[in-house]
Design an enzyme around this catalytic site. Structure first.
Site, PDB file in Angstrom:
ATOM      1  N   LYS A 260       0.836  -1.200   0.000  1.00  0.00           N
ATOM      2  CA  LYS A 260       0.000   0.000   0.000  1.00  0.00           C
ATOM      3  C   LYS A 260       0.882   1.266   0.000  1.00  0.00           C
ATOM      4  O   LYS A 260       0.628   2.229  -0.716  1.00  0.00           O
ATOM      5  CB  LYS A 260      -0.861  -0.003   1.257  1.00  0.00           C
ATOM      6  CG  LYS A 260      -2.316   0.268   1.000  1.00  0.00           C
ATOM      7  CD  LYS A 260      -3.068   0.085   2.292  1.00  0.00           C
ATOM      8  CE  LYS A 260      -4.469   0.563   2.167  1.00  0.00           C
ATOM      9  NZ  LYS A 260      -5.166   0.556   3.464  1.00  0.00           N
TER      10      LYS A 260
ATOM     11  N   LYS B 293     -22.808  -1.434  11.167  1.00  0.00           N
ATOM     12  CA  LYS B 293     -21.892  -1.736  12.273  1.00  0.00           C
ATOM     13  C   LYS B 293     -22.206  -0.853  13.487  1.00  0.00           C
ATOM     14  O   LYS B 293     -22.249  -1.318  14.620  1.00  0.00           O
ATOM     15  CB  LYS B 293     -20.470  -1.481  11.784  1.00  0.00           C
ATOM     16  CG  LYS B 293     -19.399  -1.620  12.833  1.00  0.00           C
ATOM     17  CD  LYS B 293     -18.021  -1.460  12.216  1.00  0.00           C
ATOM     18  CE  LYS B 293     -17.080  -0.747  13.145  1.00  0.00           C
ATOM     19  NZ  LYS B 293     -15.789  -0.477  12.550  1.00  0.00           N
TER      20      LYS B 293
ATOM     21  N   CYS C 103     -20.437   1.636   7.815  1.00  0.00           N
ATOM     22  CA  CYS C 103     -20.691   2.419   9.025  1.00  0.00           C
ATOM     23  C   CYS C 103     -22.042   2.151   9.707  1.00  0.00           C
ATOM     24  O   CYS C 103     -22.074   1.683  10.842  1.00  0.00           O
ATOM     25  CB  CYS C 103     -20.565   3.886   8.673  1.00  0.00           C
ATOM     26  SG  CYS C 103     -20.114   4.852  10.094  1.00  0.00           S
TER      27      CYS C 103
HETATM   28  C1  UDX Z   1     -21.887   7.514   7.132  1.00  0.00           C
HETATM   29  C2  UDX Z   1     -22.155   8.867   7.825  1.00  0.00           C
HETATM   30  O1  UDX Z   1     -23.017   9.662   7.019  1.00  0.00           O
HETATM   31  C3  UDX Z   1     -20.843   9.589   8.087  1.00  0.00           C
HETATM   32  O2  UDX Z   1     -21.086  10.773   8.829  1.00  0.00           O
HETATM   33  C4  UDX Z   1     -19.936   8.653   8.904  1.00  0.00           C
HETATM   34  O3  UDX Z   1     -18.728   9.254   9.219  1.00  0.00           O
HETATM   35  C5  UDX Z   1     -19.701   7.352   8.154  1.00  0.00           C
HETATM   36  O4  UDX Z   1     -20.982   6.746   7.890  1.00  0.00           O
HETATM   37  P1  UDX Z   1     -21.362   6.636   4.682  1.00  0.00           P
HETATM   38  O5  UDX Z   1     -21.550   5.267   5.278  1.00  0.00           O
HETATM   39  O6  UDX Z   1     -20.165   6.915   3.862  1.00  0.00           O
HETATM   40  O7  UDX Z   1     -21.367   7.763   5.840  1.00  0.00           O
HETATM   41  O8  UDX Z   1     -22.640   6.915   3.749  1.00  0.00           O
HETATM   42  P2  UDX Z   1     -23.988   7.760   3.845  1.00  0.00           P
HETATM   43  O9  UDX Z   1     -23.972   8.785   2.799  1.00  0.00           O
HETATM   44  O10 UDX Z   1     -24.262   8.190   5.222  1.00  0.00           O
HETATM   45  O11 UDX Z   1     -25.061   6.638   3.399  1.00  0.00           O
HETATM   46  C6  UDX Z   1     -25.223   5.432   4.167  1.00  0.00           C
HETATM   47  C7  UDX Z   1     -26.229   4.512   3.509  1.00  0.00           C
HETATM   48  O12 UDX Z   1     -27.563   5.042   3.596  1.00  0.00           O
HETATM   49  C8  UDX Z   1     -25.995   4.248   2.012  1.00  0.00           C
HETATM   50  O13 UDX Z   1     -26.228   2.885   1.734  1.00  0.00           O
HETATM   51  C9  UDX Z   1     -27.020   5.135   1.326  1.00  0.00           C
HETATM   52  O14 UDX Z   1     -27.381   4.655   0.048  1.00  0.00           O
HETATM   53  C10 UDX Z   1     -28.169   5.058   2.319  1.00  0.00           C
HETATM   54  N1  UDX Z   1     -29.071   6.229   2.262  1.00  0.00           N
HETATM   55  C11 UDX Z   1     -28.612   7.459   2.642  1.00  0.00           C
HETATM   56  C12 UDX Z   1     -30.379   6.072   1.860  1.00  0.00           C
HETATM   57  O15 UDX Z   1     -30.825   4.975   1.527  1.00  0.00           O
HETATM   58  N2  UDX Z   1     -31.197   7.171   1.837  1.00  0.00           N
HETATM   59  C13 UDX Z   1     -30.773   8.415   2.214  1.00  0.00           C
HETATM   60  O16 UDX Z   1     -31.571   9.360   2.170  1.00  0.00           O
HETATM   61  C14 UDX Z   1     -29.435   8.562   2.608  1.00  0.00           C
END
Ligand code: UDX
Length: 434
Positions: free
Chosen positions: A40, A268, A265
């Site tokens: 990496k 978990k 995220c």
């Molecule tokens: C999340 C948190 O938002 C972030 O603050 C944290 O630090 C890490 O976890 P992430 O997992 O990268 O971020 O994605 P996020 O944009 O939050 O979406 C999470 C999931 O929810 C995705 O599968 C997304 O498709 C889904 N989602 C999100 C929906 O189905 N509908 C929505 O309106 C928003």
């Protein structure tokens, strides 16, 4: 104490560590990133990215060239050169809902053995509440000399796909401290961001992370539950979400109905938070319901496909999207991948495509056909499915797809298309909550 630019070491170059390192270099600090995977480090030193994250490659190249960002596989080198050490190693979820903290434990011991003068150790990994105190205890135990140090919890709130922007323009920065000694230096690190900074104790900082992520997951589950009622009453989820979101107390973000949330995220975080509460005698039933609604949303979607196609076995289905959401190549706990596995189990033949996640998906999806172009996915398909909210899917050549399919049927798990337009084009079109 320490002066700007700060000398910073980041241990772990995953999503969190690499973005944190590149962004801290971008705001002027001298950063050295450590990873125990030499391949990496080799990649990063030659300007190649181990992950896809918009804007990251440019930032890494620019700051490496300016001499502010370095990579090494030697923890000793990184720690000795730095005053501030960020821990950003993985904390994988275990099947029973607990979190494997052995990487953090090992790194804490390594740091302890290398401490010869006062340093600030910042926990940036996603951890269960109580971890910061354990890191401090471990460092104290393994440190050979009586040197002073501070442990700080500084949870990240970056969304994959927007991580660089979220880091550089945060809604807030949370700092959990055990004493006031590191606060000035910590504020100096983030001063160029001009952000709201909240200073609190370590446990509160760690809880802010659990509580925020679980609340966002709850928001998605809530709108998905409302989408079910919309389907049963003939209402339109998008109009309902808009009507709700204009109330400032609710807010319009995270009200997009979908086939469920995934990623490294939210799932978990929910399991961890439920378990933490349980260990302290509180049954967090509300969050267990969030998990149930999320699982049910996927089941409803599969049922929708089965109801329309009648028998799934031996049908050819095209899947658009494999990443857990748009703008990332991450397929960890991706609803799109789970859907593929489910449809494979039912005996469907799958033609799949994702703009960025094909390589990562190849490691987890077997016996499916990976197609190199989104418009070719429809070839010979009995149905198409939109599984990830990639904006480019809106540009799919629908007329071409219609001609190439045995039947023009599209299941939209992300509500990307307009139902009226799809109907006018001759598609049987099924989306979420409308
Ligand atoms: C999340 C948190 O938002 C972030 O603050 C944290 O630090 C890490 O976890 P992430 O997992 O990268 O971020 O994605 P996020 O944009 O939050 O979406 C999470 C999931 O929810 C995705 O599968 C997304 O498709 C889904 N989602 C999100 C929906 O189905 N509908 C929505 O309106 C928003």
């Amino acid at each position: 104490m320490f002066s700007v630019p700060m000398k910073i070491c980041i241990i772990g170059t995953g999503y969190v560590g690499l973005v944190t390192g590149a962004c801290l270099a971008e705001i002027g600090h001298e950063v050295i990133c450590v990873d125990n995977a030499p391949e990496k480090i080799k990649m990063l030193n030659s300007g190649q990215m181990p992950i896809y994250e918009p804007g990251l490659e440019e930032l890494v190249k620019k700051n490496a060239l300016a001499g502010r960002l370095k990579f090494t596989s030697s923890t000793k080198d990184g720690v000795e050169r730095s005053d501030i050490i960020f821990i950003a190693v993985p904390t994988p979820a275990q099947p029973d809902g607990s979190v494997d903290l052995s990487f953090i434990d090992r790194v804490s011991q390594e740091i302890a053995e290398l401490l010869t003068r006062y340093k600030i150790i910042i926990d940036k990994s996603v951890v269960p509440v109580g971890t910061g105190d354990k890191v401090a205890e471990t460092i104290r135990r393994y440190c050979k000399s009586k040197v002073a140090f501070d442990v700080v919890s500084n949870p990240e709130f970056m969304r994959e796909g927007y991580a660089v922007n979220d880091f550089l323009h945060p809604d807030r920065i949370v700092l959990g401290v055990q004493s006031q000694r590191p606060v000035h230096a910590l504020k100096e690190i983030y001063a160029p961001l001009n952000a709201n900074i909240i200073v609190t104790d370590i446990n509160s900082a760690e809880l802010i992370k659990h509580a925020s992520n679980s609340f966002l997951a709850l928001k998605v589950a809530y709108i998905n539950a409302i989408s079910v009622i919309c389907e049963e009453t003939g209402a339109n989820i998008e109009e309902v979400a808009q009507g709700m979101g204009l109330d400032k107390r609710i807010g319009k973000d995270f009200l997009n109905a979908s086939l469920g949330f995934g990623g490294s995220c939210f799932p978990k975080e929910l399991s961890t938070f439920i378990r933490i509460a349980e260990e302290r005698g509180y049954d967090f039933g509300l969050l267990r319901e969030v998990q149930r609604i999320n699982a049910q949303q996927m089941e409803r979607f599969v049922r929708k496909i089965a109801d329309t196609l009648w028998v799934i076995k031996d049908k050819t289905i095209g899947i658009l999207g494999l990443a857990f959401k748009q703008n990332t190549d991450d397929v960890r706990l991706s609803p799109a991948v789970a859907l593929c596995q489910r449809l494979r189990k039912e005996g469907a033949h799958l033609r799949v495509y994702d703009p960025k996640a094909m390589n990562k998906a190849k490691m987890v999806l077997k016996e499916v056909t990976f197609v190199g172009d989104m418009n070719q996915v429809a070839d010979g398909c009995d149905a198409l499915v939109v599984a990830t909210e990639w904006p480019e899917f809106k540009k799919l050549d629908l007329e071409y797809a219609r001609e190439r399919m045995t039947h023009p049927i599209l299941f939209d798990g992300r509500n990307l298309f307009d139902p009226k337009k799809m109907e006018d084009l001759g598609f049987i079109y099924k989306s979420i909550g409308r």
